[in-house]
Design a protein around this motif. Structure first.
Motif, short mmCIF file in Angstrom:
data_model
loop_
_atom_site.label_atom_id
_atom_site.label_comp_id
_atom_site.label_asym_id
_atom_site.label_seq_id
_atom_site.Cartn_x
_atom_site.Cartn_y
_atom_site.Cartn_z
N GLN A 93 -3.53 11.31 -15.09
CA GLN A 93 -4.99 11.38 -15.05
C GLN A 93 -5.59 10.02 -14.71
OE1 GLN A 93 -6.67 14.34 -15.29
NE2 GLN A 93 -4.60 15.15 -15.28
N GLU A 94 -4.97 8.96 -15.24
CA GLU A 94 -5.42 7.59 -14.98
C GLU A 94 -4.20 6.68 -14.85
OE1 GLU A 94 -9.67 6.94 -17.24
OE2 GLU A 94 -7.85 6.32 -18.27
N LEU A 95 -4.36 5.66 -14.05
CA LEU A 95 -3.33 4.63 -13.93
C LEU A 95 -4.02 3.28 -14.08
CD1 LEU A 95 -0.33 4.01 -13.34
CD2 LEU A 95 -0.96 3.83 -10.93
N HIS A 96 -3.49 2.44 -14.95
CA HIS A 96 -4.07 1.14 -15.26
C HIS A 96 -3.20 0.03 -14.71
CE1 HIS A 96 -6.88 2.75 -18.41
NE2 HIS A 96 -6.01 3.74 -18.32
N LEU A 97 -3.82 -1.13 -14.49
CA LEU A 97 -3.09 -2.33 -14.09
C LEU A 97 -3.90 -3.54 -14.48
CD1 LEU A 97 -4.54 -3.71 -11.36
CD2 LEU A 97 -3.51 -1.73 -10.29
N ARG A 132 -9.37 -1.30 -2.54
CA ARG A 132 -9.33 -0.40 -1.38
C ARG A 132 -8.66 0.93 -1.73
NH1 ARG A 132 -6.78 -3.55 1.94
NH2 ARG A 132 -4.78 -2.49 2.09
N LEU A 133 -7.69 0.90 -2.64
CA LEU A 133 -6.99 2.11 -3.05
C LEU A 133 -7.76 2.92 -4.10
CD1 LEU A 133 -3.34 0.75 -3.18
CD2 LEU A 133 -4.35 2.25 -1.45
N GLY A 134 -8.89 2.39 -4.56
CA GLY A 134 -9.73 3.13 -5.50
C GLY A 134 -9.71 2.65 -6.93
N PHE A 135 -8.97 1.59 -7.23
CA PHE A 135 -8.96 1.04 -8.58
C PHE A 135 -10.30 0.36 -8.85
CE2 PHE A 135 -4.47 1.55 -7.87
CZ PHE A 135 -3.94 1.82 -9.12
N MET A 141 -7.89 -2.95 -14.38
CA MET A 141 -8.42 -1.97 -13.43
C MET A 141 -7.77 -0.62 -13.69
SD MET A 141 -8.19 -4.31 -9.96
CE MET A 141 -9.47 -3.48 -9.02
N LYS A 142 -8.46 0.45 -13.27
CA LYS A 142 -7.89 1.79 -13.39
C LYS A 142 -8.37 2.66 -12.24
CE LYS A 142 -11.36 3.56 -16.59
NZ LYS A 142 -11.57 4.13 -17.92
N ILE A 143 -7.58 3.68 -12.02
CA ILE A 143 -7.93 4.69 -11.01
C ILE A 143 -7.79 6.05 -11.67
CG2 ILE A 143 -5.58 4.89 -10.09
CD1 ILE A 143 -6.84 5.23 -7.32
N GLU A 193 0.83 -1.21 0.00
CA GLU A 193 0.00 0.00 0.00
C GLU A 193 0.87 1.25 0.00
OE1 GLU A 193 -3.59 2.16 2.48
OE2 GLU A 193 -3.17 0.04 2.84
N TYR A 194 1.90 1.26 0.81
CA TYR A 194 2.82 2.41 0.86
C TYR A 194 3.47 2.63 -0.51
CZ TYR A 194 6.88 5.27 1.83
OH TYR A 194 7.82 6.26 1.78
N LEU A 195 3.96 1.56 -1.13
CA LEU A 195 4.61 1.69 -2.43
C LEU A 195 3.66 2.25 -3.48
CD1 LEU A 195 6.60 -1.66 -2.58
CD2 LEU A 195 7.58 0.64 -2.50
N ILE A 196 2.46 1.71 -3.53
CA ILE A 196 1.50 2.14 -4.55
C ILE A 196 1.05 3.57 -4.31
CG2 ILE A 196 -0.79 1.72 -5.54
CD1 ILE A 196 -0.19 -1.31 -4.96
#
Length: 82
Positions: A37-41, A56-59, A80-82, A20-23
């Motif tokens: 603007q967006e980050l995908h995984l 939990r981080l919003g993705f 997934m994306k945030i 969680e800290y790293l992300i």
């Protein structure tokens, strides 16, 4: 389009908030330095802990693709994306 990939935490640090800290740190830097603007995984369905963390981080999931895993097993790649 920006992608997050291969977040791997040493077994000694799992369950202690390291991922969680790293992300969160990468997200903050990307927003500041790259005006992200967006980050995908992609997270595989067999990675339950990862899916829960990313959620939990919003993705949010937006696509599921069929993949072949070890020993020809079928797994889902969840985009997934945030």
């Amino acid at each position: 389009m920006y992608w997050l990939g291969n977040v791997i935490v040493s077994p000694d640090y799992r369950g202690k908030g390291a991922a969680e800290y790293l992300i969160r740190t990468m997200l903050a830097a990307a927003k500041e330095d790259l005006q992200l603007q967006e980050l995908h995984l992609v997270c595989h369905n067999v990675n339950t802990k990862g899916m829960l963390l990313y959620s939990r981080l919003g993705f949010k999931p937006y696509e599921i693709v069929k993949r072949t895993g070890p020993h020809e097993t079928i797994i889902a790649g969840i985009f997934m994306k945030i």
